[in-house]
Design an enzyme around this catalytic site. Structure first.
Site, PDB file in Angstrom:
ATOM      1  N   GLN A   1      -1.467  69.627  49.582  1.00  0.00           N
ATOM      2  CA  GLN A   1      -2.088  69.056  50.788  1.00  0.00           C
ATOM      3  C   GLN A   1      -1.000  68.713  51.796  1.00  0.00           C
ATOM      4  OE1 GLN A   1      -5.325  66.008  49.530  1.00  0.00           O
ATOM      5  NE2 GLN A   1      -4.072  66.375  47.719  1.00  0.00           N
ATOM      6  N   ASN A   2       0.249  68.851  51.369  1.00  0.00           N
ATOM      7  CA  ASN A   2       1.366  68.443  52.228  1.00  0.00           C
ATOM      8  C   ASN A   2       1.658  69.491  53.303  1.00  0.00           C
ATOM      9  OD1 ASN A   2       1.452  66.302  50.546  1.00  0.00           O
ATOM     10  ND2 ASN A   2       3.259  66.961  49.413  1.00  0.00           N
ATOM     11  N   VAL A   3       2.101  68.985  54.441  1.00  0.00           N
ATOM     12  CA  VAL A   3       2.422  69.887  55.538  1.00  0.00           C
ATOM     13  C   VAL A   3       3.928  70.130  55.618  1.00  0.00           C
ATOM     14  CG1 VAL A   3       0.304  69.430  56.840  1.00  0.00           C
ATOM     15  CG2 VAL A   3       2.266  67.934  57.201  1.00  0.00           C
ATOM     16  N   ASP A   4       4.686  69.459  54.740  1.00  0.00           N
ATOM     17  CA  ASP A   4       6.134  69.745  54.671  1.00  0.00           C
ATOM     18  C   ASP A   4       6.344  71.020  53.845  1.00  0.00           C
ATOM     19  OD1 ASP A   4       6.684  69.199  51.772  1.00  0.00           O
ATOM     20  OD2 ASP A   4       6.151  67.142  52.277  1.00  0.00           O
TER      21      ASP A   4
ATOM     22  N   HIS B   1      -3.717  71.936  54.076  1.00  0.00           N
ATOM     23  CA  HIS B   1      -3.860  71.210  55.341  1.00  0.00           C
ATOM     24  C   HIS B   1      -2.907  71.680  56.432  1.00  0.00           C
ATOM     25  CE1 HIS B   1      -5.862  67.676  52.974  1.00  0.00           C
ATOM     26  NE2 HIS B   1      -6.697  68.663  53.218  1.00  0.00           N
TER      27      HIS B   1
ATOM     28  N   GLY C   1       0.717  62.962  42.899  1.00  0.00           N
ATOM     29  CA  GLY C   1       0.971  62.275  44.172  1.00  0.00           C
ATOM     30  C   GLY C   1      -0.133  62.381  45.195  1.00  0.00           C
ATOM     31  N   THR C   2      -1.372  62.353  44.725  1.00  0.00           N
ATOM     32  CA  THR C   2      -2.473  62.357  45.706  1.00  0.00           C
ATOM     33  C   THR C   2      -3.511  61.314  45.317  1.00  0.00           C
ATOM     34  OG1 THR C   2      -4.302  63.597  46.684  1.00  0.00           O
ATOM     35  CG2 THR C   2      -3.520  64.390  44.556  1.00  0.00           C
TER      36      THR C   2
ATOM     37  N   ARG D   1       6.873  64.001  62.450  1.00  0.00           N
ATOM     38  CA  ARG D   1       6.677  64.436  61.040  1.00  0.00           C
ATOM     39  C   ARG D   1       7.589  65.636  60.751  1.00  0.00           C
ATOM     40  NH1 ARG D   1       4.143  60.767  61.799  1.00  0.00           N
ATOM     41  NH2 ARG D   1       5.926  59.966  60.690  1.00  0.00           N
TER      42      ARG D   1
HETATM   43  P1  OAD Z   1      -2.195  59.484  50.035  1.00  0.00           P
HETATM   44  O1  OAD Z   1      -1.254  58.655  50.833  1.00  0.00           O
HETATM   45  O2  OAD Z   1      -3.647  59.284  50.240  1.00  0.00           O
HETATM   46  O3  OAD Z   1      -1.905  59.242  48.479  1.00  0.00           O
HETATM   47  C1  OAD Z   1      -0.610  59.275  47.973  1.00  0.00           C
HETATM   48  C2  OAD Z   1      -0.660  59.133  46.469  1.00  0.00           C
HETATM   49  O4  OAD Z   1       0.674  59.271  45.998  1.00  0.00           O
HETATM   50  C3  OAD Z   1      -1.180  57.773  45.966  1.00  0.00           C
HETATM   51  O5  OAD Z   1      -2.102  57.976  44.910  1.00  0.00           O
HETATM   52  C4  OAD Z   1       0.092  57.076  45.472  1.00  0.00           C
HETATM   53  O6  OAD Z   1      -0.137  56.206  44.368  1.00  0.00           O
HETATM   54  C5  OAD Z   1       0.933  58.255  45.050  1.00  0.00           C
HETATM   55  N1  OAD Z   1       2.391  58.023  45.082  1.00  0.00           N
HETATM   56  C6  OAD Z   1       3.110  57.178  45.843  1.00  0.00           C
HETATM   57  N2  OAD Z   1       4.424  57.284  45.587  1.00  0.00           N
HETATM   58  C7  OAD Z   1       4.546  58.235  44.629  1.00  0.00           C
HETATM   59  C8  OAD Z   1       5.648  58.823  43.941  1.00  0.00           C
HETATM   60  N3  OAD Z   1       6.914  58.453  44.180  1.00  0.00           N
HETATM   61  N4  OAD Z   1       5.381  59.774  43.026  1.00  0.00           N
HETATM   62  C9  OAD Z   1       4.108  60.159  42.765  1.00  0.00           C
HETATM   63  N5  OAD Z   1       3.043  59.652  43.382  1.00  0.00           N
HETATM   64  C10 OAD Z   1       3.246  58.694  44.300  1.00  0.00           C
HETATM   65  O7  OAD Z   1      -1.759  61.008  50.252  1.00  0.00           O
HETATM   66  P2  OAD Z   1      -2.605  62.325  49.968  1.00  0.00           P
HETATM   67  O8  OAD Z   1      -3.478  62.162  48.796  1.00  0.00           O
HETATM   68  O9  OAD Z   1      -1.657  63.453  49.998  1.00  0.00           O
HETATM   69  O10 OAD Z   1      -4.524  65.006  55.396  1.00  0.00           O
HETATM   70  O11 OAD Z   1      -3.508  62.384  51.263  1.00  0.00           O
HETATM   71  C11 OAD Z   1      -4.426  63.433  51.407  1.00  0.00           C
HETATM   72  C12 OAD Z   1      -4.552  63.819  52.837  1.00  0.00           C
HETATM   73  O12 OAD Z   1      -4.849  62.653  53.618  1.00  0.00           O
HETATM   74  C13 OAD Z   1      -3.286  64.349  53.486  1.00  0.00           C
HETATM   75  O13 OAD Z   1      -3.083  65.720  53.241  1.00  0.00           O
HETATM   76  C14 OAD Z   1      -3.517  64.091  54.938  1.00  0.00           C
HETATM   77  C15 OAD Z   1      -4.029  62.674  54.822  1.00  0.00           C
HETATM   78  O14 OAD Z   1      -4.804  62.208  55.852  1.00  0.00           O
HETATM   79  C16 OAD Z   1      -4.610  65.364  56.677  1.00  0.00           C
HETATM   80  O15 OAD Z   1      -3.867  64.905  57.537  1.00  0.00           O
HETATM   81  C17 OAD Z   1      -5.688  66.358  56.933  1.00  0.00           C
END
Ligand code: OAD
Length: 242
Positions: A102-105, A120, A186-187, A72
């Site tokens: 929530q991103n680690v980047d 996170h 994007g979450t 990563r």
């Molecule tokens: P997810 O993978 O759960 O959700 C990503 C979201 O981004 C979805 O709603 C997609 O529709 C949307 N998406 C995809 N491509 C996109 C784009 N080009 N522009 C905008 N949106 C887009 O990721 P997170 O919600 O960040 O935690 O996940 C939350 C947490 O779950 C993370 O921080 C991580 C993971 O497990 C830990 O590891 C503790």
């Protein structure tokens, strides 16, 4: 006075700057080439959460966990911020912007955002397995089994694993509670307690969600859904805020 952000001109006639709070997730970095977690082909399709993102997984096989986060880190290091990251940095000229990610980047920081809270954790940091406060900067260096913190204990990634406390949560809730504008981008809003932060937005707050799909369990009452990818979505947001 007028300020240009992404080609849109903002007129400053208000004496008080508004607080714009961003809650970002993996989707904002997708157009920088980093995988999301739950989209088709996302990280959690290729990896078992329990094996790579829990204390139990670490105890069973620290090498596998380190390998997951080393990859990563390597990918995040090679990635570049995209227009969406840059837009939130530029919006600091017009608003008081706080990014809760929530991103680690570190793409928000590399785009120039100055107030970034990582809920996170961060790939560019490591900490002692025995002391959560013994945190060191590692940049893009891999962590190996045998790499020790200054207390002589193994280094682990400075990442919040499932089942662990989210130490920055309270601070994040206070930030959301002061938002005049809240932008969720994007979450999937399925991971708690991060997802619960939207409930701290005050009544008067203008709320936007930028996501090409409908985040699950989400009621769009009082929210404006910009159903676009991040880079196009921020352009629409900026026009709407103008
Ligand atoms: P997810 O993978 O759960 O959700 C990503 C979201 O981004 C979805 O709603 C997609 O529709 C949307 N998406 C995809 N491509 C996109 C784009 N080009 N522009 C905008 N949106 C887009 O990721 P997170 O919600 O960040 O935690 O996940 C939350 C947490 O779950 C993370 O921080 C991580 C993971 O497990 C830990 O590891 C503790």
């Amino acid at each position: 006075m007028k300020t240009k952000v992404h080609g849109s001109t903002f007129s400053h006639c208000m004496p008080i700057r508004k607080n714009l709070v961003v809650l970002s997730g993996a989707g904002i970095s997708a157009e920088s080439g980093l995988s999301t977690f739950r989209d088709s082909g996302g990280l959690w399709e290729g990896y078992d959460i329990k094996e790579v993102a829990t204390m139990e997984g670490w105890k069973n096989d620290p090498k596998r966990v380190l390998g997951f986060y080393n990859l990563r880190r390597e990918q995040a290091y090679s990635a570049k911020p995209n227009k969406a990251h840059y837009a939130f940095a530029e919006l600091e000229t017009v608003f008081d912007v706080e990014v809760i990610t929530q991103n680690v980047d570190d793409l928000h920081e590399r785009a120039g955002s100055t107030n970034v809270l990582h809920l996170h954790g961060e790939l560019t940091k490591a900490r002692s397995i025995n002391d959560d406060n013994l945190i060191s900067e590692i940049g893009n260096k891999a962590i190996k089994v045998g790499d020790l913190a200054s207390d002589g204990n193994q280094l682990r990634p400075h990442i919040v694993w499932f089942g662990e406390m989210v130490p920055m949560l309270e601070e994040a809730a206070l930030i959301v509670n002061k938002a005049d504008i809240l932008v969720v981008i994007g979450t999937s809003l399925v991971v708690y307690p991060a997802a619960s932060l939207i409930n701290y937005a005050p009544k008067h707050c203008q709320k936007y969600i930028i996501d090409p799909s409908n985040p699950e369990l989400f009621s769009f009452e009082d929210w404006k859904h910009i159903k676009e990818k991040a880079t196009l979505g921020v352009e629409e947001l900026i026009m709407d805020l103008n």
